[in-house]
Scaffold this active site. Sequence first.
Site, short mmCIF file in Angstrom:
data_model
loop_
_atom_site.label_atom_id
_atom_site.label_comp_id
_atom_site.label_asym_id
_atom_site.label_seq_id
_atom_site.Cartn_x
_atom_site.Cartn_y
_atom_site.Cartn_z
N GLU A 266 7.83 56.04 12.17
CA GLU A 266 8.43 55.12 12.79
C GLU A 266 7.96 55.66 14.10
OE1 GLU A 266 8.41 52.63 14.34
OE2 GLU A 266 10.18 51.50 13.53
N HIS B 49 10.16 47.90 5.67
CA HIS B 49 10.50 48.37 4.81
C HIS B 49 10.99 47.01 4.63
CE1 HIS B 49 14.02 49.43 8.12
NE2 HIS B 49 12.63 49.41 8.38
#
Length: 213
Positions: A82, A9
Amino acid sequence: MTDLVLVRHGETEWHAENRYAGVSDIALTARGLEQAQQLAAWAATAGLAAVWTSTLTRAQLTATACAEAIGVPLNVDERLRELDFGHGEGLTSAEMHEQFPEALRAFRADPVTDHLPGGEDPTDAARRFTGCLYDLATRYPDDRVLVVAHSTAIRLALCELIGVPMRDYRRTFPSLRNCGLTEVRLTGGQGGGAALLEYNTPIERTTAVQELS
């Protein structure tokens, strides 16, 4: 064969201080939003069939611009999240050294066997992430798919896919740029072959080439 472009990201508010952001839902900075737009410009001409992302906002915001650029729905999968850093969430390395120095020392020696206290087992994270990737390969045969996710999860998955010892993920793949391009090719279903086609190409370099062409 399916080509999967794995992207971290855009920059977050914790990036400048290098704080560990695992499952913490941290917003993008203005720079992160700009990186998302650069990634979208690349995506518009990349021949993508689909865009997938994790449940965390920083990944979804980055991926949304890409999905809109190519006119496809944004797909979200919880397996792409994550790694959970446990007691390390939101801390810098210096702060972890103050709070649990022995655990941090063990983590640096072997981040899998001695992962951060209270955190997710990296082996489990790699397996859930690659399980999602193999599902995508089955769903999109002979296509190219963008997967917007997270630095540690991607690096662990690369180890699992190409046979690098998991404990070496921090040494073999020391970092991933925000919105950098990493591409793997999967052949067959779970347990099939995998090839690393590209690693950590800066999105700025890719968009600069597009402007010159």
